[in-house]
Design a protein around this motif. Structure first.
Motif, PDB file in Angstrom:
ATOM      1  N   ALA A 153      30.641  39.475  54.543  1.00 34.95           N
ATOM      2  CA  ALA A 153      31.393  38.602  55.372  1.00 34.95           C
ATOM      3  C   ALA A 153      31.124  37.062  55.195  1.00 34.95           C
ATOM      4  CB  ALA A 153      31.429  39.067  56.852  1.00 34.95           C
ATOM      5  N   THR A 154      32.155  36.637  55.189  1.00 33.12           N
ATOM      6  CA  THR A 154      31.732  35.048  55.096  1.00 33.12           C
ATOM      7  C   THR A 154      30.936  34.508  56.421  1.00 33.12           C
ATOM      8  OG1 THR A 154      32.769  32.582  54.929  1.00 33.12           O
ATOM      9  CG2 THR A 154      33.985  34.376  56.464  1.00 33.12           C
ATOM     10  N   LEU A 155      30.125  33.429  55.971  1.00 31.80           N
ATOM     11  CA  LEU A 155      29.244  32.975  56.947  1.00 31.80           C
ATOM     12  C   LEU A 155      29.646  32.179  58.076  1.00 31.80           C
ATOM     13  CD1 LEU A 155      26.284  32.646  54.758  1.00 31.80           C
ATOM     14  CD2 LEU A 155      26.789  34.655  56.136  1.00 31.80           C
ATOM     15  N   ASP A 156      30.951  31.407  57.474  1.00 32.70           N
ATOM     16  CA  ASP A 156      31.879  30.499  58.602  1.00 32.70           C
ATOM     17  C   ASP A 156      32.790  30.104  57.731  1.00 32.70           C
ATOM     18  OD1 ASP A 156      30.617  28.423  56.822  1.00 32.70           O
ATOM     19  OD2 ASP A 156      29.041  28.340  58.294  1.00 32.70           O
ATOM     20  N   LYS A 202      35.627  37.461  51.482  1.00 31.32           N
ATOM     21  CA  LYS A 202      34.356  38.197  51.129  1.00 31.32           C
ATOM     22  C   LYS A 202      33.524  37.777  50.160  1.00 31.32           C
ATOM     23  CE  LYS A 202      33.826  43.064  49.855  1.00 31.32           C
ATOM     24  NZ  LYS A 202      34.713  44.425  49.877  1.00 31.32           N
ATOM     25  N   PHE A 203      32.381  37.634  50.277  1.00 28.96           N
ATOM     26  CA  PHE A 203      31.218  37.322  49.418  1.00 28.96           C
ATOM     27  C   PHE A 203      30.305  38.662  48.982  1.00 28.96           C
ATOM     28  CE2 PHE A 203      33.052  33.731  51.062  1.00 28.96           C
ATOM     29  CZ  PHE A 203      32.907  32.657  50.050  1.00 28.96           C
ATOM     30  N   ARG A 243      20.917  31.041  52.568  1.00 25.57           N
ATOM     31  CA  ARG A 243      21.484  31.272  53.840  1.00 25.57           C
ATOM     32  C   ARG A 243      20.897  32.112  54.664  1.00 25.57           C
ATOM     33  NH1 ARG A 243      27.374  28.866  54.750  1.00 25.57           N
ATOM     34  NH2 ARG A 243      26.470  28.875  56.902  1.00 25.57           N
ATOM     35  N   ILE A 244      20.845  33.444  54.283  1.00 27.65           N
ATOM     36  CA  ILE A 244      20.846  34.416  54.706  1.00 27.65           C
ATOM     37  C   ILE A 244      19.444  35.075  54.702  1.00 27.65           C
ATOM     38  CG2 ILE A 244      21.316  36.955  54.863  1.00 27.65           C
ATOM     39  CD1 ILE A 244      24.296  36.233  53.693  1.00 27.65           C
TER      40      ILE A 244
END
Length: 215
Positions: free
Chosen positions: A8-11, A169-170, A209-210
């Motif tokens: 999912a997109t983070l924001d 979606k990524f 980021r994750i």
């Protein structure tokens, strides 16, 4: 479009930045008339706030369907690559046990379409598109009553697509171990085919980021 939690997109800023970074070509999908398959049309687009602006040729087969049902989907994809199975094998298992997959980014807009037919409104839509795609301004004025564009406006119709939902979606294996994702990005860079480089960039960006995926 199915989206795992780790894909999912983070924001909202993530998909908005991705679209703004040159991903301005997509596929318009409209519901088919009774007994007909859905119709799709590839085209460039621009985003203005909560609206996508596009134009298509008047003979395009989408118009009758849109007039019957203005609820449409617009899809943008990019930064995709095929990932061989051995790259994804679990640590301690034979490389041939790895299962291949596809990496990609995708944004789907659900929209309510409004057809633009007024000549001046179409000219304004084209001016906005030209400001995005040809910002140098090295083109004739886009005016409804002047050549060369004025006489061609009757051959197109514009579309305002008011966004009602965005699904982004990524898909870059963000649930896999950090070491494995780092190695896959390296392999993509070394392979250097097609969109391998931007795919590696997206995986590395998401990794930064994750970090380690936490459900």
């Amino acid at each position: 479009m199915f989206i795992h939690p780790w894909d999912a997109t983070l924001d909202d800023a993530e998909w908005q930045t991705w679209v703004a970074d040159g991903h301005d070509f997509g596929i318009l999908s409209v519901n088919g008339l009774p007994g007909q398959a859905p119709t799709v049309a590839p085209t460039h687009f621009i985003v203005e706030g909560g609206t996508l602006l596009i134009h298509l040729a008047r003979p395009n087969p989408v118009w009758e369907s849109i007039e019957a049902d203005p609820d449409v989907t617009f899809t943008v994809t990019g930064d995709y690559a095929f990932i061989p199975g051995p790259w994804r094998a679990k640590p301690g298992t034979p490389p041939t046990d790895g299962v291949p997959t596809s990496y990609y980014a995708a944004v789907q807009f659900t929209c309510r379409a409004t057809i633009v037919d007024d000549p001046e409104d179409k000219a304004e839509l084209l001016r906005r598109q030209m400001a995005h795609f040809q910002p140098e301004g090295d083109h004739a004025p886009v005016e409804a009553d002047q050549p060369p564009y004025g006489r061609m406006l009757s051959g197109i119709r514009g579309l305002r697509l008011d966004i009602t939902e965005v699904r982004a979606k990524f898909k870059y294996d963000d649930h896999k171990p950090v070491e494995q994702r780092t190695d896959t990005a390296r392999r993509l860079t070394e392979r250097g085919q097609g969109l391998d480089a931007p795919t590696a960039h997206q995986q590395s960006r998401r990794l930064g980021r994750i970090g380690t995926w936490k459900s």
